[in-house]
Design a protein around this motif. Structure first.
Motif, mmCIF file in Angstrom:
data_model
loop_
_atom_site.group_PDB
_atom_site.id
_atom_site.type_symbol
_atom_site.label_atom_id
_atom_site.label_comp_id
_atom_site.label_asym_id
_atom_site.label_seq_id
_atom_site.Cartn_x
_atom_site.Cartn_y
_atom_site.Cartn_z
ATOM 1 N N HIS A 57 5.767 8.392 -39.043
ATOM 2 C CA HIS A 57 6.349 9.759 -38.995
ATOM 3 C C HIS A 57 6.478 10.207 -37.545
ATOM 4 O O HIS A 57 5.486 10.475 -36.883
ATOM 5 N N HIS A 67 9.309 12.592 -35.103
ATOM 6 C CA HIS A 67 10.576 13.324 -34.951
ATOM 7 C C HIS A 67 11.183 12.900 -33.626
ATOM 8 O O HIS A 67 11.029 13.558 -32.596
ATOM 9 N N HIS A 82 6.298 16.551 -45.597
ATOM 10 C CA HIS A 82 5.112 17.161 -44.996
ATOM 11 C C HIS A 82 4.386 17.912 -46.110
ATOM 12 O O HIS A 82 4.886 18.927 -46.602
ATOM 13 N N HIS A 96 0.630 14.384 -43.113
ATOM 14 C CA HIS A 96 -0.532 15.253 -42.838
ATOM 15 C C HIS A 96 -1.522 15.245 -44.004
ATOM 16 O O HIS A 96 -2.678 14.899 -43.837
ATOM 17 N N ASP A 112 4.025 12.060 -34.877
ATOM 18 C CA ASP A 112 4.699 13.337 -35.109
ATOM 19 C C ASP A 112 5.812 13.634 -34.108
ATOM 20 O O ASP A 112 6.974 13.439 -34.415
HETATM 21 ZN ZN LIG Z 1 6.198 16.188 -38.666
#
Ligand SMILES: [Zn+2]
Length: 480
Positions: free
Chosen positions: A70, A72, A221, A250, A301
């Motif tokens: 994961h 971005h 998420h 998460h 992240d």
């Molecule tokens: Zn994220």
């Protein structure tokens, strides 16, 4: 030392090998031979074909390429900008104020740098949790960037500026999938990426149906404090959409019932420990996930705070897990005398755990004959932390860093050798990033740009101390 040529077999000689096979076999003074895309042999003193490139791995550790489930990647264009943000500030910035102004070329720049950074750090597979895809032009730019870097990627297609039920059901989305993803095999995977804040009527159902129709997984998420919680999990469960292979990013702030549902339906967690500790989704949950038997993968992240460095992710995860278990014991006036979570398990999270979460365990995630050769050599003869290697898992988690990543192979191809990237134009990537930063600064204006980096510090932090007896601190003395 010249880098091996494309197509040339490669052998690592005399390494400590963390195979991450089912038994977590560790080999000493072992060789790893790569031929074509795959691992051809593992063992001591291997005989190799004529013309094989030899890499001296003595004193080093060969391990599977790391897997980040994961990230971005588009936000890498703003590396480090949000170092002092909370999650709220992140949301305001990207969701409400500035996320919308990213053009396809800015998307390309962020993804390009992020992809290069990943392979350089030994992260051979990255999920691009790409949630700013306002148009398919942005999505094309994202994939153009990923395809220009010799890593393994999974595009998690998302768009925070509209409902998933809106964009995932369009003909453009379907056309994009057919044009850019379908048939790319294990070099470019696909997920649909959206969150469930618990909207009445469960409109996200339409996006789940598209995922089911395409035969792809959803990444979401889940368990983000006050944003996505048990309501969304229940909507998925009641609708029959908690399918095996779904990734819960998460997975921090959920009820026991939700954790049981994730475990029972074959879900995977993607834990971003640095993110949970800093942004505030909830306490990083590995200590809890273990108790429910939920398989863990790790992730980084966004580089608006952190980098693609999985060594940092492993270290942070072990720290947070152990801090939590010590603290729980201290609350009960007890002393924790043995750790539950070991360095070995965290290395598994970062390699095999990620491969399993992405459904790629048959191809990657371990150093075994027949698997695709996604490999990392951790070795740095110029570094005083490179010896002695006594506890190889502990060495990887607590001693090594991205500076020790000597050689990286992806799908059998050497992409980094002797600490240098192979065939990657970093200067060209920098020029694209510079252009994006210039554009963003101009759009924000100089003052807003600076302000965005430096959020206010709240007033109240220091407690009134009753034991203060300095004359100039009078509150307590006066009440005496
Ligand atoms: Zn994220």
């Amino acid at each position: 030392m010249t880098a091996p040529q494309p197509g040339q077999p490669v052998v690592f000689r005399n390494a400590t090998v963390l195979t991450m096979d089912d038994a977590h076999t560790v080999l000493s003074n072992a060789d790893v031979l790569v031929s074509g895309e795959r691992i051809a042999a593992v063992g001591p003193g291997l005989a190799v074909p004529d013309g094989t490139a030899e890499i001296d791995a003595a004193g080093g550790i060969v391990m599977p390429g790391m897997v980040d489930t994961h990230r971005h990647m588009w936000q890498t264009a703003m590396r480090g900008y949000g170092a002092d943000w909370t999650l709220t500030q992140y949301f305001v910035y990207y969701y409400l104020q500035w996320g919308k102004i990213f053009r396809p070329e800015d998307y390309y720049a962020g993804n390009l740098l992020s992809a290069i950074e990943a392979v350089d750090a030994g992260v051979t597979t990255s999920v691009d949790w790409s949630h700013g895809l306002r148009t398919t032009d942005h999505a094309d730019a994202a994939v153009d960037a990923l395809e220009s870097v010799p890593g393994r990627f999974v595009l998690g297609y998302g768009n925070i500026f509209a409902g998933a039920w809106e964009w995932a059901t369009t003909p453009e989305f379907r056309d994009f999938y057919t044009r850019r993803i379908d048939g790319k095999g294990d070099m470019l995977g696909f997920q649909i990426a959206f969150d469930l804040p618990g909207i009445e009527g469960f409109p996200e159902k339409a996006a789940f149906d598209v995922a089911r129709d395409l035969g792809v997984n959803v990444t979401t998420h889940a368990g983000v404090w006050k944003v996505t919680g048990d309501v969304g999990i229940n909507q998925m469960y009641d609708g029959g959409y908690m399918t095996p292979g779904t990734i819960y990013v998460h997975a921090a702030s959920l009820s026991p019932d939700s954790y049981h549902k994730i475990a029972a339906t074959g879900g995977f967690a993607s834990v971003s420990t640095e993110s949970e500790c800093n942004a505030g989704q909830g306490y990083s949950p590995t200590w809890r996930l273990r108790k429910y038997g939920i398989p863990v993968s790790l992730s980084n992240d966004t580089s608006v705070w952190w980098s693609a460095d999985m060594f940092a992710a492993m270290r942070a995860t072990l720290n947070a897990d152990r801090a939590k278990t010590h603290d729980e014991a201290h609350e009960k006036d007890e002393t924790l005398t043995n750790h539950f979570l070991r360095a070995e398990e965290v290395v598994d999270y970062a390699t095999r755990g990620g491969a399993k979460a992405l459904g790629l365990d048959a191809s990657i995630g371990s150093v075994e004959v027949g698997k695709k050769a996604d490999l990392v050599l951790v070795k740095n003869d110029n570094s005083p932390v490179s010896f002695p290697v006594l506890h190889p898992y502990g060495h990887v988690v607590y001693q090594a860093g991205r500076g020790e990543v000597h050689t990286v192979l992806v799908n059998g191809k050497v992409v980094k050798h002797d600490h240098k990237l192979v065939g990657i134009d970093l200067a060209a990537a920098k020029a694209k990033i510079d252009a994006t930063i210039e554009y963003l600064k101009a759009e924000h204006g100089a003052e807003e740009w600076e302000k965005g980096m430096h959020p206010e510090i709240p007033e109240h932090e220091i407690l009134n101390n009753p034991y203060t007896y300095r004359d100039d601190v009078s509150a307590w003395k006066e009440s005496d």
